[in-house]
Scaffold this motif. Structure first.
Motif, PDB file in Angstrom:
ATOM      1  N   PRO B  77       0.842  -1.441   0.181  1.00 29.39           N
ATOM      2  CA  PRO B  77       0.085   0.316   0.815  1.00 29.39           C
ATOM      3  C   PRO B  77       0.857   1.541  -0.088  1.00 29.39           C
ATOM      4  CG  PRO B  77      -0.585  -1.877   1.988  1.00 29.39           C
ATOM      5  CD  PRO B  77       0.649  -2.349   1.431  1.00 29.39           C
ATOM      6  N   TRP B  87      10.053   8.820   1.184  1.00 30.56           N
ATOM      7  CA  TRP B  87       8.659   8.567  -0.243  1.00 30.56           C
ATOM      8  C   TRP B  87       9.293   9.307  -0.846  1.00 30.56           C
ATOM      9  CZ3 TRP B  87       6.193   6.046  -3.583  1.00 30.56           C
ATOM     10  CH2 TRP B  87       5.138   6.802  -3.977  1.00 30.56           C
ATOM     11  N   ARG B  91      10.134   8.044  -5.032  1.00 33.31           N
ATOM     12  CA  ARG B  91       8.791   7.378  -6.039  1.00 33.31           C
ATOM     13  C   ARG B  91       8.998   7.466  -7.583  1.00 33.31           C
ATOM     14  NH1 ARG B  91       3.865  11.368  -5.007  1.00 33.31           N
ATOM     15  NH2 ARG B  91       3.605  10.491  -6.433  1.00 33.31           N
ATOM     16  N   GLU B  92      10.195   8.000  -7.435  1.00 30.73           N
ATOM     17  CA  GLU B  92      10.873   8.247  -8.776  1.00 30.73           C
ATOM     18  C   GLU B  92      10.970   7.242 -10.137  1.00 30.73           C
ATOM     19  OE1 GLU B  92      10.038  10.154 -11.947  1.00 30.73           O
ATOM     20  OE2 GLU B  92       8.640  12.022 -10.435  1.00 30.73           O
ATOM     21  N   MET B  94      10.176   4.204  -8.294  1.00 30.64           N
ATOM     22  CA  MET B  94       9.302   2.867  -8.295  1.00 30.64           C
ATOM     23  C   MET B  94       8.309   3.060  -9.007  1.00 30.64           C
ATOM     24  SD  MET B  94       8.794   3.389  -4.073  1.00 30.64           S
ATOM     25  CE  MET B  94       7.937   2.287  -3.604  1.00 30.64           C
ATOM     26  N   PHE B  95       7.782   1.971  -9.237  1.00 32.62           N
ATOM     27  CA  PHE B  95       6.323   1.658  -9.913  1.00 32.62           C
ATOM     28  C   PHE B  95       4.866   2.039  -8.511  1.00 32.62           C
ATOM     29  CE2 PHE B  95       9.489  -1.154 -12.292  1.00 32.62           C
ATOM     30  CZ  PHE B  95       8.871  -0.634 -13.779  1.00 32.62           C
ATOM     31  N   PRO B 110      -1.178   6.504  -6.331  1.00 35.05           N
ATOM     32  CA  PRO B 110      -0.962   5.506  -6.172  1.00 35.05           C
ATOM     33  C   PRO B 110      -1.558   5.334  -5.114  1.00 35.05           C
ATOM     34  CG  PRO B 110       0.973   6.204  -5.734  1.00 35.05           C
ATOM     35  CD  PRO B 110      -0.114   7.429  -6.231  1.00 35.05           C
ATOM     36  N   VAL B 113       1.986   0.360  -4.800  1.00 32.77           N
ATOM     37  CA  VAL B 113       3.283   0.207  -5.339  1.00 32.77           C
ATOM     38  C   VAL B 113       4.064  -1.019  -4.981  1.00 32.77           C
ATOM     39  CG1 VAL B 113       3.828   2.982  -5.257  1.00 32.77           C
ATOM     40  CG2 VAL B 113       4.742   1.160  -3.282  1.00 32.77           C
TER      41      VAL B 113
END
Lengths: 592, 592
Positions: B77, B87, B91-92, B94-95, B110, B113
């Protein structure tokens, strides 16, 4: 040998509020899994041990069945799916993957998706790597995580958003070869379920969105199962209810003769089979026609059943549609001329029959000679309707749901039903994927043919839960020997008692030398807590060391599936334990 | 025993166009992997065998180091990450995962992830499950797929979008405990790399986005490595270049005295260190100040280095920023008063000094007594600048990139450098995550403390490729015995020769009984093709059976890493082979 104090088994007295079924409660209470979020579970150390044993046995049986292990990416380029035959039907249950940093970017078609299975990846791979009949047959498998965007995950590991699955894909030169691969895998599945100690039944099943020509599901009988198994002990017939047929309608049935001219009559307020079956109309449901409008791949069609029968939606797959759904009242009225409740298919009464791709009727309506149906005029019905005379049927088929008590299609004896958990599925896929992706081979005469494929799946996590569901009692789990996270637990009554501690380790070592995985409960807890936990986590063999027993020169040996314990003199303990472990191991091995 | 004809090893004569380095070429040519899409690889059957052996050895060593295996979801989550400390920085890469059917829905934050590592999952889990000092220490590991949205995947398995990694997380009551866990894992890593036959060096490393107090990378020396290792043979010092320090600036350096008043001079067209070093100005780079403006977590700051030095961006992490980037010319001019090329930090020349969160200077500028710097006025510089007198430094630090030849910080001897592949990384994380997620425990006095964490990673796929990179020759791979997909290959010269075929199977069985994994090359191919393929896929021991040799009563035995083959009389062949296999196995086991 693991010490409980240094391992990690967080048992719980209470079940979580969202656990409805016994196996789900026990998974949590025994510390096998923990929920991260809806449909996402962490396999805790004890659960991971079971998963590894299941995986290893599965691997052995797949190798033995001639399948070759590989490992495909979880992320698939979406274009592979777009080029495949089931994108439209699958995309709702698939996850796409995109940069998490891209939330603010305009939405666009996904570049990557997370694989629910891998036909769309393995078929292009085989197309690139295999081109000659000399390289066939081949069967590839992997044991890996799959992803499925379940809207309503439930029942613990039964329906989750990611899960561990064995998936295999066979490639043969022809149908006979595909049938051999299918049979080899079916035997491999049977061996796997036998070895892990799970009762499972291979039942005929619908091929659904996978397509393909036929398939078997492996069902683990359990009251909480999602699926109905229809079976006959006399003939051995067994099928998923979605696929099951019966001999309710004799194959040699002759059409019933008409018994009067069609009559229209007013039925104000009547919009259901039940209402028409009630006074003052009193038309038995068996003599009513149920007329349903569906949309198949965007085109409307009609299905007719007896009023007493239910449509088995999966059986509409036989009509060749990829996506099927009930039509809405707004879609129905312009075609039929009336709202649902007054629909019928009597010739000449449908407002716009050209809009329909067909009128499909269940065989059982041929049992009706003199029927009643909607008039395609709100609040009006027609009586004295005869199938052969009055209905323009495009095609008859088996569309009704079968129930226990109907005659078996093989023996004629009454069918039975029970519920089951789907733990495996095998399909003959035919050439659906190989043609789509160009996976062809050249034969000895340089002729090109599409490969004939099969695909296969076993839910590993689901098998773990099915094992718990099939064998537990009020105290907890009862693991089969072959997959138990530990096979022997040595319950040390007082870890401060040095002599008892030394004895416990000696016996644990003896059990380990005999081939068992051993857990020593060395926690500073009351004996009652330790016994309860040992039963809860379901270790097959418990040895109790310490207290009065040890002072009297005995230890206690108790099987989880037996009520009585047995006292063993300390002097004999090592050899008795080794003997018990060997016997249990041999029993488990004999299932191979 | 596997027969090549029934297994699947698609070797290639040519390398793929996108493969730049030897190991990448060999991965493809030997049929170990196939590319599905950028950064996504299928492990083919041969590669999967190596991966399984690596995984099994890794598991054994992690168990031995006291870590406990579990298995966490790949999908997380997003809120867990949003609540965590990295984060913004993560985040860049991460999918996010979303319904593939939702492409037309408006974009939003999202919900899920795909995990690149699992601190954000394990820490809340431990918070929920562990609350007492009696349950500490604990160390959990898993061997599972990780996801990273690499913009430029390259070098085969070196930088991919999904990859198999061992990741572990330790939880201790205090720093001393965390140091013990760290040391145990460090020894476990060393054992793992030793057993798989990979030369690796533990080097001090930057903690980067993970945070934490210190860390070691395990680097496999290789010319094609992405990372520079700075080391000293005399002292044993070894560090990643990002982290490396040198004794270039003596700790007891006294400030150089000024040598004249500051003078402004015009420098039309001069915007680089090199231009100012050239005629007519001829200011050596060593006497210039390099003034850089960076943005740290949204706030501008200045870094000053010698003109001859390069900034090591990773070292800015020591300033406590999470995200750091160079400022743009548009951001710089309003603060400094000039464009890049004429910047400086002399007191009173910065247009808006209040906008800066600090002026940070590399120690090495203290070597400059009489320096030249930009005047914060386009096309003007200042000379006779003295560090102590003229610059208002917030803090000195180590910000420059270290080069080979500088003195070792321990021995003073010249440092050396070599390139390496990062195959593992271990961190002491401290309480960064446990405080954020409330993972606290109560001690014996009922006092609450945050747990002290460590985290650990080994790239399993990358280790496989590093092994190839470290040991190959012009003919192909040379696998170490412990991880070879097959350890013995029996090359059957003519599969139609029945006597030879029988002999090949007898010898294969003998090797198998001695403990080797055996592949029999029974293909209908020319001997030359078979020899080339055996060398390409790197099987340690080859037995050649058939042809003239067999007629003369001998078979041929050849080690992949030796040039010469050896003829063995058929009568002795079984025992010689068993002896060779046992010797190789014992050598491999002695690494344990």
């Amino acid at each position: 040998m693991k010490l409980w104090s240094q391992f990690f088994i967080p048992t719980l007295k209470e079940s979580p509020a969202d656990a409805e079924i016994a196996s789900h409660k026990l998974l949590i209470r025994a510390g096998l899994v923990r929920k991260l979020s809806a449909g996402l579970y962490t396999y805790m150390p004890l659960g991971q041990r079971v998963m590894r044993k299941l995986t290893e046995i599965c691997r052995e049986e797949m190798d033995r069945a001639g399948a070759i292990e590989l490992w495909m990416p979880h992320l698939h380029p979406a274009e592979f799916w777009e080029n495949g035959p089931r994108w439209a039907a699958s995309r709702e249950i698939m996850f796409r993957a995109d940069s998490a940093g891209a939330a603010a970017r305009p939405s666009r078609e996904p570049e990557l998706v997370l694989g629910p299975t891998h036909e769309e990846v393995i078929t292009p791979l085989v197309k690139n790597e295999i081109s000659s009949y000399r390289d066939l047959p081949k069967n590839f498998y992997q044991i890996a995580t799959k992803f499925r965007n379940e809207i309503r995950p439930r029942y613990g590991l039964m329906r989750t958003r990611e899960f561990v699955m064995m998936d295999a894909y066979s490639f043969d030169a022809d149908e006979a070869g595909a049938a051999r691969s299918y049979e080899a895998m079916k035997r491999g599945y049977e061996a796997f379920f036998r070895r892990i100690g799970l009762l499972s039944i291979a039942v005929e099943a619908d091929t659904g969105v996978m397509g393909g020509s036929f398939s078997h599901e492996f069902m683990a009988p359990a009251e909480v199962g999602d699926d109905d198994i229809i079976y006959c002990e006399a003939s051995g017939y067994a099928a998923n209810r979605e696929k099951a047929t019966s001999a309710l309608v004799p194959a040699d049935l002759s059409d019933a003769p008409p018994s009067g001219e069609i009559e229209k009559f007013a039925t104000p307020g009547v919009a259901t089979i039940a209402a028409l079956a009630a006074a003052p109309y009193s038309v038995p449901a068996e003599a009513q026609f149920k007329t349903l409008v569906y949309i198949g791949d965007g085109q409307p069609f009609v299905v007719i059943l007896r009023g007493c029968d239910e449509l088995e939606e999966a059986k509409l797959g036989a009509l060749g549609f990829t996506l099927v759904r009930p039509a809405t009242p707004e879609e129905i009225e312009p075609i039929m001329g009336a709202k649902p409740g007054s629909l019928g298919a009597v010739r000449g009464t449908i407002k716009n029959p050209a809009a329909l791709t067909g009128i499909f009727a269940d065989h059982a309506i041929r049992l009706i000679g003199n029927g009643t149906t909607g008039a395609n005029e709100d609040a009006h019905h027609l009586r004295h309707v005869n199938v052969a005379r009055d209905l323009a049927i495009t095609r008859f088929g088996d569309f009704r749901r079968v129930h226990a008590g109907e005659p078996c299609p093989l023996s004629g004896q009454p069918l039975q039903s029970r519920r089951g958990i789907e733990v495996g599925h095998i399909f003959v896929l035919g050439t659906k994927y190989s043609e789509r992706f160009g996976a062809v081979y050249t034969d000895a005469e340089k002729q090109s043919h599409p490969m004939v494929m099969g695909c296969y799946g076993i839910g590993i996590g689901r098998s773990m839960q099915a094992l718990i569901e099939q064998d537990h009692d009020a105290d907890g789990i009862r693991w089969p020997w072959a997959v138990a996270p530990f096979q022997v637990i040595v319950t040390l009554l007082d870890p401060k008692d040095e002599a008892a501690t030394a004895m416990a380790k000696t016996l644990a070592a003896a059990a380990e030398r005999a081939g068992a995985d051993v857990l020593v409960d060395d926690r500073d807890e009351r004996p009652g807590v330790k016994f309860k936990d040992a039963d809860l986590i379901g270790i097959p063999l418990r040895l109790t060391v310490g207290g009065r027993g040890l002072k009297e020169g005995v230890i206690e040996l108790k099987w989880r599936h037996e009520a009585a314990a047995r006292k063993v003199p300390v002097a004999e303990a090592q050899s008795v334990i080794a003997g018990e472990v060997q016997r249990a191991s041999e029993e488990a091995t004999s299932a191979e």
